[in-house]
Scaffold this motif. Structure first.
Motif, PDB file in Angstrom:
ATOM      1  N   GLY A 110      -3.867   3.216 -35.962  1.00 35.27           N
ATOM      2  CA  GLY A 110      -4.507   4.643 -35.958  1.00 35.27           C
ATOM      3  C   GLY A 110      -3.508   5.380 -35.224  1.00 35.27           C
ATOM      4  N   THR A 111      -3.560   6.776 -35.497  1.00 36.55           N
ATOM      5  CA  THR A 111      -2.714   7.703 -34.690  1.00 36.55           C
ATOM      6  C   THR A 111      -3.112   7.670 -33.281  1.00 36.55           C
ATOM      7  N   THR A 112      -4.313   7.683 -33.074  1.00 39.90           N
ATOM      8  CA  THR A 112      -4.895   7.680 -31.704  1.00 39.90           C
ATOM      9  C   THR A 112      -4.330   6.690 -30.694  1.00 39.90           C
ATOM     10  N   VAL A 113      -4.307   5.512 -30.947  1.00 37.86           N
ATOM     11  CA  VAL A 113      -3.677   4.519 -30.308  1.00 37.86           C
ATOM     12  C   VAL A 113      -2.176   4.477 -30.082  1.00 37.86           C
ATOM     13  N   GLY A 125       0.776  10.919 -37.948  1.00 40.82           N
ATOM     14  CA  GLY A 125       0.499  10.298 -39.288  1.00 40.82           C
ATOM     15  C   GLY A 125       1.121   9.079 -39.345  1.00 40.82           C
ATOM     16  N   ALA A 126       0.699   8.347 -40.428  1.00 33.94           N
ATOM     17  CA  ALA A 126       1.054   6.864 -40.828  1.00 33.94           C
ATOM     18  C   ALA A 126       2.409   6.718 -41.100  1.00 33.94           C
ATOM     19  N   GLY A 127       3.063   5.603 -40.988  1.00 31.99           N
ATOM     20  CA  GLY A 127       4.353   5.304 -41.433  1.00 31.99           C
ATOM     21  C   GLY A 127       5.314   4.794 -40.437  1.00 31.99           C
ATOM     22  N   PRO A 128       6.578   4.565 -40.544  1.00 31.34           N
ATOM     23  CA  PRO A 128       7.235   3.974 -39.451  1.00 31.34           C
ATOM     24  C   PRO A 128       7.890   5.091 -38.558  1.00 31.34           C
ATOM     25  N   LYS A 129       8.116   4.882 -37.379  1.00 31.30           N
ATOM     26  CA  LYS A 129       8.088   5.850 -36.314  1.00 31.30           C
ATOM     27  C   LYS A 129       9.590   5.727 -35.786  1.00 31.30           C
ATOM     28  N   PRO A 130      10.321   6.525 -35.024  1.00 31.77           N
ATOM     29  CA  PRO A 130      11.606   6.528 -34.581  1.00 31.77           C
ATOM     30  C   PRO A 130      11.592   5.635 -33.061  1.00 31.77           C
ATOM     31  N   GLU A 131      10.434   5.548 -32.654  1.00 33.91           N
ATOM     32  CA  GLU A 131      10.598   4.851 -31.416  1.00 33.91           C
ATOM     33  C   GLU A 131      10.734   3.550 -31.652  1.00 33.91           C
ATOM     34  N   ARG A 132      11.104   2.705 -30.487  1.00 31.75           N
ATOM     35  CA  ARG A 132      11.254   1.149 -30.454  1.00 31.75           C
ATOM     36  C   ARG A 132      10.409   0.793 -29.019  1.00 31.75           C
ATOM     37  N   PHE A 139       5.355   1.167 -36.225  1.00 31.50           N
ATOM     38  CA  PHE A 139       4.600   1.327 -37.251  1.00 31.50           C
ATOM     39  C   PHE A 139       3.390   1.858 -37.027  1.00 31.50           C
ATOM     40  N   VAL A 140       2.971   2.896 -37.738  1.00 30.32           N
ATOM     41  CA  VAL A 140       1.512   3.628 -37.302  1.00 30.32           C
ATOM     42  C   VAL A 140       0.780   3.280 -38.861  1.00 30.32           C
ATOM     43  N   LEU A 141      -0.467   2.672 -38.644  1.00 28.54           N
ATOM     44  CA  LEU A 141      -1.299   2.346 -39.755  1.00 28.54           C
ATOM     45  C   LEU A 141      -2.381   3.127 -39.840  1.00 28.54           C
ATOM     46  N   PRO A 142      -3.025   3.657 -40.875  1.00 29.80           N
ATOM     47  CA  PRO A 142      -4.507   4.355 -40.686  1.00 29.80           C
ATOM     48  C   PRO A 142      -5.438   3.566 -40.131  1.00 29.80           C
ATOM     49  N   ASN A 143      -6.097   4.232 -39.456  1.00 29.40           N
ATOM     50  CA  ASN A 143      -7.488   3.456 -38.745  1.00 29.40           C
ATOM     51  C   ASN A 143      -8.231   3.142 -40.043  1.00 29.40           C
ATOM     52  N   GLY A 153     -10.213   6.513 -48.507  1.00 31.92           N
ATOM     53  CA  GLY A 153     -10.328   5.425 -49.322  1.00 31.92           C
ATOM     54  C   GLY A 153      -9.626   4.117 -48.986  1.00 31.92           C
ATOM     55  N   PHE A 154     -10.000   2.795 -49.745  1.00 29.94           N
ATOM     56  CA  PHE A 154      -9.419   1.674 -49.590  1.00 29.94           C
ATOM     57  C   PHE A 154      -7.874   2.002 -49.921  1.00 29.94           C
ATOM     58  N   GLN A 155      -7.584   2.309 -51.229  1.00 25.68           N
ATOM     59  CA  GLN A 155      -6.306   2.444 -51.619  1.00 25.68           C
ATOM     60  C   GLN A 155      -5.451   3.421 -50.904  1.00 25.68           C
ATOM     61  N   ASP A 156      -5.936   4.681 -50.321  1.00 23.25           N
ATOM     62  CA  ASP A 156      -5.463   5.402 -49.452  1.00 23.25           C
ATOM     63  C   ASP A 156      -4.843   4.537 -48.128  1.00 23.25           C
ATOM     64  N   LYS A 157      -5.407   3.703 -47.724  1.00 22.33           N
ATOM     65  CA  LYS A 157      -5.083   2.886 -46.516  1.00 22.33           C
ATOM     66  C   LYS A 157      -4.074   1.578 -46.923  1.00 22.33           C
ATOM     67  N   LEU A 158      -4.402   1.220 -47.934  1.00 17.74           N
ATOM     68  CA  LEU A 158      -3.562   0.048 -48.420  1.00 17.74           C
ATOM     69  C   LEU A 158      -2.048   0.512 -48.588  1.00 17.74           C
ATOM     70  N   ILE A 159      -1.749   1.484 -49.059  1.00 21.87           N
ATOM     71  CA  ILE A 159      -0.619   2.190 -49.232  1.00 21.87           C
ATOM     72  C   ILE A 159       0.307   1.785 -48.025  1.00 21.87           C
ATOM     73  N   TRP A 160      -0.251   2.297 -46.677  1.00 19.56           N
ATOM     74  CA  TRP A 160       0.491   2.142 -45.666  1.00 19.56           C
ATOM     75  C   TRP A 160       0.445   0.696 -44.933  1.00 19.56           C
ATOM     76  N   PHE A 161      -0.366  -0.306 -45.448  1.00 15.80           N
ATOM     77  CA  PHE A 161      -0.590  -1.585 -44.980  1.00 15.80           C
ATOM     78  C   PHE A 161       0.446  -2.273 -45.870  1.00 15.80           C
ATOM     79  N   ARG A 162       0.808  -2.124 -47.144  1.00 16.57           N
ATOM     80  CA  ARG A 162       1.697  -2.851 -47.971  1.00 16.57           C
ATOM     81  C   ARG A 162       3.369  -2.442 -47.229  1.00 16.57           C
ATOM     82  N   ARG A 163       3.341  -1.061 -46.677  1.00 15.90           N
ATOM     83  CA  ARG A 163       4.653  -0.768 -46.222  1.00 15.90           C
ATOM     84  C   ARG A 163       5.180  -1.575 -45.017  1.00 15.90           C
TER      85      ARG A 163
END
Length: 163
Positions: A110-113, A125-132, A139-143, A153-163
């Motif tokens: 989640g973006t909150t954490v 937003g979800a996805g890879p981030k520049p920080e280390r 990486f940020v996953l959708p909550n 939806g499940f598929q909306d979240k699954l896209i990011w879990f697969r990445r």
């Protein structure tokens, strides 16, 4: 209510970081135990684990070099109940934990954490981030909560879990 232990191993492929346990998770002693929370189904559908799991299986994550913790240990009904001081202490504790276990990727659930760790100006937003964090990629996953309106939806979240 008991404290929910982190599920850890040395050098995990991914360290998942949630905000804090739900009241249900603290009650049963397992992460992502809320009714209908798809976190465990997402892990399997994304092929991060080879078999279907439930929250009872959270202790098995280290078998697949996966780890799981929260930035704040206190269980609440909603993350809005957490104080700034709890997040500040959680940041310090999490930084020490990451240095100790040395994950390849820190996946904020989640973006909150993610913003709780890096600050409010962290890119959203979800996805890879520049920080280390040390050597770990971020990486940020959708909550996975059903209340997540951005990724409903499940598929909306699954896209990011697969990445």
């Amino acid at each position: 209510m008991r404290r929910l232990p982190a599920r850890l191993c040395d050098r995990p492929r991914v360290l998942f970081v949630g905000i804090n346990p739900s009241l249900r998770s603290a009650e049963v002693g397992h992460h992502f135990a809320g009714p209908g929370n798809p976190f465990w189904r997402l892990l399997h559908a994304a092929k991060l684990v080879p078999e279907a799991l439930t929250y009872h299986d959270d202790v098995r994550l280290p078998e697949w070099r996966l780890a799981l913790t929260n930035i704040v240990p206190r269980a609440t009904r909603e993350a809005a109940e957490l104080s700034r001081e709890e997040f500040e202490e959680g940041r310090r504790q999490l930084a020490r934990l990451i240095a100790r276990v040395q994950p390849e990727v820190v996946a904020f659930v989640g973006t909150t954490v993610y913003r709780a760790f890096f600050g409010p100006r962290a890119s959203g937003g979800a996805g890879p981030k520049p920080e280390r964090i040390g050597h770990a990629r971020v990486f940020v996953l959708p909550n996975p909560s059903g209340r997540n309106a951005v990724y409903p939806g499940f598929q909306d979240k699954l896209i990011w879990f697969r990445r």
